[in-house]
Design an enzyme around this catalytic site. Structure first.
Site, PDB file in Angstrom:
ATOM      1  CG  ASP A 147      -2.280   0.651   0.857  1.00  0.00           C
ATOM      2  OD1 ASP A 147      -2.220   1.868   0.651  1.00  0.00           O
ATOM      3  OD2 ASP A 147      -3.464  -0.150   1.099  1.00  0.00           O
ATOM      4  CG  HIS A 212      -5.132   3.714   0.235  1.00  0.00           C
ATOM      5  ND1 HIS A 212      -4.757   2.450  -0.117  1.00  0.00           N
ATOM      6  CD2 HIS A 212      -6.394   3.809  -0.569  1.00  0.00           C
ATOM      7  CE1 HIS A 212      -5.582   1.833  -0.765  1.00  0.00           C
ATOM      8  NE2 HIS A 212      -6.560   2.570  -1.003  1.00  0.00           N
ATOM      9  CB  SER A 548      -9.287   0.486  -1.336  1.00  0.00           C
ATOM     10  OG  SER A 548      -8.384   0.819  -2.254  1.00  0.00           O
TER      11      SER A 548
END
Ligand SMILES: *[C@@H]1O[C@H](CO)[C@@H](O)[C@H](O)[C@H]1NC(C)=O
Ligand SMILES: *[C@@H]1O[C@H](CO)[C@@H](O)[C@H](O)[C@H]1NC(C)=O
Ligand SMILES: *[C@@H]1O[C@H](CO)[C@@H](O)[C@H](O)[C@H]1NC(C)=O
Ligand SMILES: *[C@@H]1O[C@H](CO)[C@@H](O)[C@H](O)[C@H]1NC(C)=O
Ligand SMILES: *[C@@H]1O[C@H](CO)[C@@H](O)[C@H](O)[C@H]1NC(C)=O
Ligand SMILES: *[C@@H]1O[C@H](CO)[C@@H](O)[C@H](O)[C@H]1NC(C)=O
Ligand SMILES: *[C@@H]1O[C@H](CO)[C@@H](O)[C@H](O)[C@H]1NC(C)=O
Length: 772
Positions: A147, A212, A548
């Protein structure tokens, strides 16, 4: 290729290009003209011959160009990424032992609204129903996450009460100017970053500057944080799905995207480091239709699964059109996204009394009174704007005199506009608030900062129109955001969630499963002023949506199953999750899509993730190494290529003589996809289940949900196990009343006894593939 042009961006140009050249007959391994970073993939690392060949290639070609080698892959598989000219790439592609050579692709994160997700100002509570932790398993599971990095100071990564790091862990905590070994602890046990050749050196760190990776990591395995909230809104305890699991972060994405060469390097390291589950919330755009042997995720995942590591990936955010699901290799677990039973409501009050429900997060200073004049965007058109742009409240379309002091009703009638841009226009013209009509995003709460903004659907809008039409001086206001629990119906499929069928074969159903991915609260970087409210320090938590956010929910459950059943294979864990998934919502109806229609397996796979039943599935479908090798045969690879790719090829293995796409149906998968179905013939596939119920003797009976006009015969109809670990095989025969199968149809079969229900969806299609 429909829809390609709606997604125009520098990425899409690149992928359009890749797409086209893959159609020009046999350009060497699909190479484009031009210099750049290429990935040279050379199959399994356990073959000494492969390793030797890779080294020779590197030595001969790069003796004087050491800087041109970007990565070498040698733990989980063999190969390298290097700067090459197109000519050199062509030459290398012809060398013995080279499986594929392809330009380094740039992949995307699977959060929605990537155009402004960094700007979100959001609120709310906690992650959807975290699994009720089963008794802590004996095994300490390690989750590897590819990520954007991690924010180690987040409270979600405190290691209170965690035991020592498992001795089998071989990973490391890489040093960078803002990240050192003291940032790792008993929760974050690994941190690696990858240098992509075109990156700024400021990204040479595992520290997350995007948010994220911090979000997905804390969703999967964050420690409990009490009283997590966004500026006091909806406070509660934030907790990852597998709070006792360890996290190893592999930072492969930067603000510019995720380099395929870095993704492969991360797989290579993670395999050697000793992770149990890998979680990826990123992928290629769906329209690229990347082939398996030029997809770094498919390649890396193949080798990870071969070494016993389950790989969980997001399905993509290119829905609701069909055929958009990505990360579709049969060894990957592919996750779609759904809403949860929490609604973030900002309601509209008409004429001081009538309440219309709306969705959205805003921190505007409004209440039930005073009320404000209400005007339709079309009626507030500026002199030089078109009527249609004023209807959507496009940039520059409204007249300041007409908007000032009013609440403006804007409509996304052509599917091309966004609430955030309508809000900006109304705000800049002195309006008081914005009501945005959009059926698509109605169920997906976004944040709109301090300007009162809410999204309603067209049914709700009809009431407002009729009120505006029948009233001389219409007035309205927008109420402050409230969190509504036990919202129904939930789950429902998120509009953005990518849909099946798979672009490579309809014989493997994709996605595999669906999990919460709408308005998920989880940890964020600690210093993101773009999400802070005026005068307040940045929030430590953020709410975002996307597949996600769904993937790490499944990763968490997989890691819990791994701790309870350390010896289970990746496919057994995947099967446990798929066969125990649920199909109903909290209204006691079937799960629906964003349109209200009943969802199909192309939307939800096997159904909604169950956090409890998946721990004890009764039976599992094990997809063995030989199943995957057979898949490669049916898919069109020859035995010499397969022997280069895989380390698990038995000496006596050969590709079946009649290898063809339709035989992929026979791969022992927990769902059943039958493609190339002609009504005039019966199709039979077999499946093998393993008894893991723990009671030794067990008897299961089958029940079948048959699509209209079809017959589905299962033999035998009863499975009698005499011991744990025993495998039994059954046959499924599908026949049709006539040969008029026009669209794909869906059914299911369930093996059950008093204790367990083991369900497999069935898809029947007359087509073999969607890439006609
Ligand atoms: C890590 O960085 C912190 C902050 O810069 C510093 O205080 C600490 O001494 C460093 N630790 C190590 C082991 O280098
Ligand atoms: C929880 O957070 C709210 C808002 O930030 C604060 O007012 C309250 O004091 C906190 N409660 C505890 C127990 O920390
Ligand atoms: C909020 O709105 C009320 C009424 O319109 C006004 O009196 C008050 O000053 C406003 N508060 C803030 C902080 O703007
Ligand atoms: C309201 O009036 C507009 C014309 O001003 C018309 O187009 C629309 O159909 C009417 N809507 C309702 C619900 O009556
Ligand atoms: C196997 O396939 C590869 C790639 O398509 C090809 O280069 C090779 O010649 C084939 N080998 C055999 C034995 O057919
Ligand atoms: C290959 O050998 C294994 C055991 O050595 C056997 O179980 C298997 O059936 C054989 N497979 C084939 C295709 O002959
Ligand atoms: C297909 O199966 C049906 C019953 O399921 C049977 O009646 C029919 O004869 C079979 N057709 C063929 C071509 O085998």
């Amino acid at each position: 290729m429909k829809g390609l042009f709606f997604f125009f961006s520098p990425f899409s140009l690149m992928f359009l290009y890749l797409l086209c050249i893959s159609f020009t007959a046999e350009t060497e391994a699909g190479l484009r003209n031009g210099d750049g970073v290429y990935i040279v993939y050379m199959g399994s690392a356990s073959s000494a011959a492969n390793a030797y060949r890779a080294q020779i290639l590197i030595n001969t070609m790069f003796k004087r160009r050491a800087n041109d080698i970007v990565h070498t892959y040698k733990h989980g598989f063999t190969g390298f990424a290097a700067r090459l000219s197109a000519e050199e790439a062509k030459v290398i592609a012809k060398k013995t032992g080279v499986v594929s050579v392809f330009p380094d692709p740039n992949y995307q994160l699977h959060t929605t609204h990537s155009w402004d997700f960094l700007k979100y100002q959001t609120a709310v509570k906690i992650d959807s129903s975290p699994p009720s932790s089963p008794e802590a398993g004996s095994y300490d599971s390690i989750i590897g996450i590819l990520d954007t990095g991690i924010w180690p100071e987040s409270e979600s990564f405190n290691d209170k009460d965690m035991g020592p790091i498992p001795s089998r862990w071989k990973g490391t905590c890489m040093e960078a100017k803002d990240f050192n070994s003291s940032n790792c602890n008993r929760k974050i046990i690994g941190a690696r970053f990858y240098k992509s050749p075109d990156d700024d050196s400021e990204y040479f760190t595992t520290r997350d500057v995007i948010g994220h990776g911090t979000h997905t990591s804390s969703t999967a395995a964050g420690s409990a944080v009490e009283n997590a909230s966004y500026y006091g809104v909806a406070s509660g305890t934030a907790k990852g799905g597998s709070p006792n699991a360890r996290i190893a972060m592999y930072k492969v994405c930067n603000p510019g995207g995720c380099a395929g060469s870095s993704i492969l390097a991360a797989f290579d390291d993670a395999i050697a480091d000793g992770v149990d589950v890998l979680s990826l919330s990123l992928g290629a755009p769906s329209y690229a239709h990347i082939e398996l042997n030029t997809d770094p995720i498919a390649i890396g995942a193949f080798h990870a699964v071969e070494q016993g590591i389950l790989v969980v990936c997001s399905a993509g955010n290119d829905g609701p059109n069909g055929g958009t699901v990505v990360n579709i290799a049969p060894w990957i677990m592919t996750v779609a996204a759904n809403t949860i039973d929490r609604d973030l409501e900002s309601d509209v009050v008409l004429g001081g009394s009538k309440v219309i429900k709306g969705e959205g997060i805003h921190f505007g200073n409004v209440s039930k009174s005073p009320v404000y004049p209400l005007i339709h965007g079309k009626s507030a058109k500026s002199a030089d704007a078109s009527e249609s742009s004023a209807r959507t409240c496009d940039y520059g379309s409204l007249d300041q005199e007409k908007v000032k002091g009013k609440i403006v009703l804007c409509e996304n009638f052509d599917g091309s506009s966004y609430a955030s841009s309508a809000r900006d226009e109304v705000k800049s013209k002195g309006g008081i608030g914005c009501i945005f009509v959009d059926d698509r995003t109605r169920a997906v709460a976004s944040a709109y900062g301090t300007f009162p903004t809410t999204v309603i659907d067209s049914k709700e809008a009809a009431e407002i129109f009729s009120y505006v039409n029948s009233t001389k001086d219409p007035v309205a206001t927008i109420l402050p955001t409230v969190t509504v629990e036990k919202f129904t119906p939930a789950p429902s499929v998120a509009y953005f969630s990518s849909r099946g069928p798979s672009s490579i074969t309809r014989s493997i159903l994709k996605p595999d499963i669906t999990a919460p991915g709408v308005a998920i609260l989880a940890a964020w970087t600690g210093k993101d002023t773009s999400i802070s409210l005026e005068g307040k320090p940045p929030s430590q938590f953020n709410v975002i949506s996307g597949t996600s956010m769904a993937a790490p929910h499944v990763t968490a459950v997989a890691s819990l199953i791994k701790s309870l059943h350390p010896t289970w294979s990746p496919s057994a864990i995947r099967s446990a999750i798929m066969t125990t998934a649920t199909q109903t919502n909290n209204d006691k109806g079937l799960i629906t899509t964003e349109t209200g229609a009943t969802a199909t397996p192309y939307d939800t796979g096997s159904g909604e993730l169950s956090t409890t039943a998946s721990m004890q599935p009764g039976l599992v479908y094990e997809t063995t190494a030989v199943d995957y090798l057979n898949f490669l045969c049916y898919y069109g690879y020859n035995i010499s290529t397969i022997k280069t790719i895989s380390k698990s090829v038995p000496a006596n293995f050969t590709c079946p003589a009649d290898s063809k796409l339709e035989l992929i149906s026979t791969v022992n998968y927990p769902s059943i996809g039958i493609s190339g179905f002609k009504g005039s013939e019966n199709k039979t596939v077999s499946r093998t289940v393993t008894n893991v119920g723990g009671d030794g003797v067990a008897v299961y009976k089958v029940s079948v949900e048959t699509p209209a006009g079809f017959s589905i015969q299962v033999t035998p109809e009863k499975l009698q196990f005499t011991k744990d670990g025993e495998k039994l095989t059954y046959q499924v025969t599908v026949s049709a009343a006539d040969d008029s199968l026009k669209k794909d149809v869906f059914g299911a079969l369930t093996w059950s006894n008093a204790k367990y229900k083991v369900r497999s969806p069935i898809v029947i299609s007359s087509e073999t593939s969607t890439t006609n």
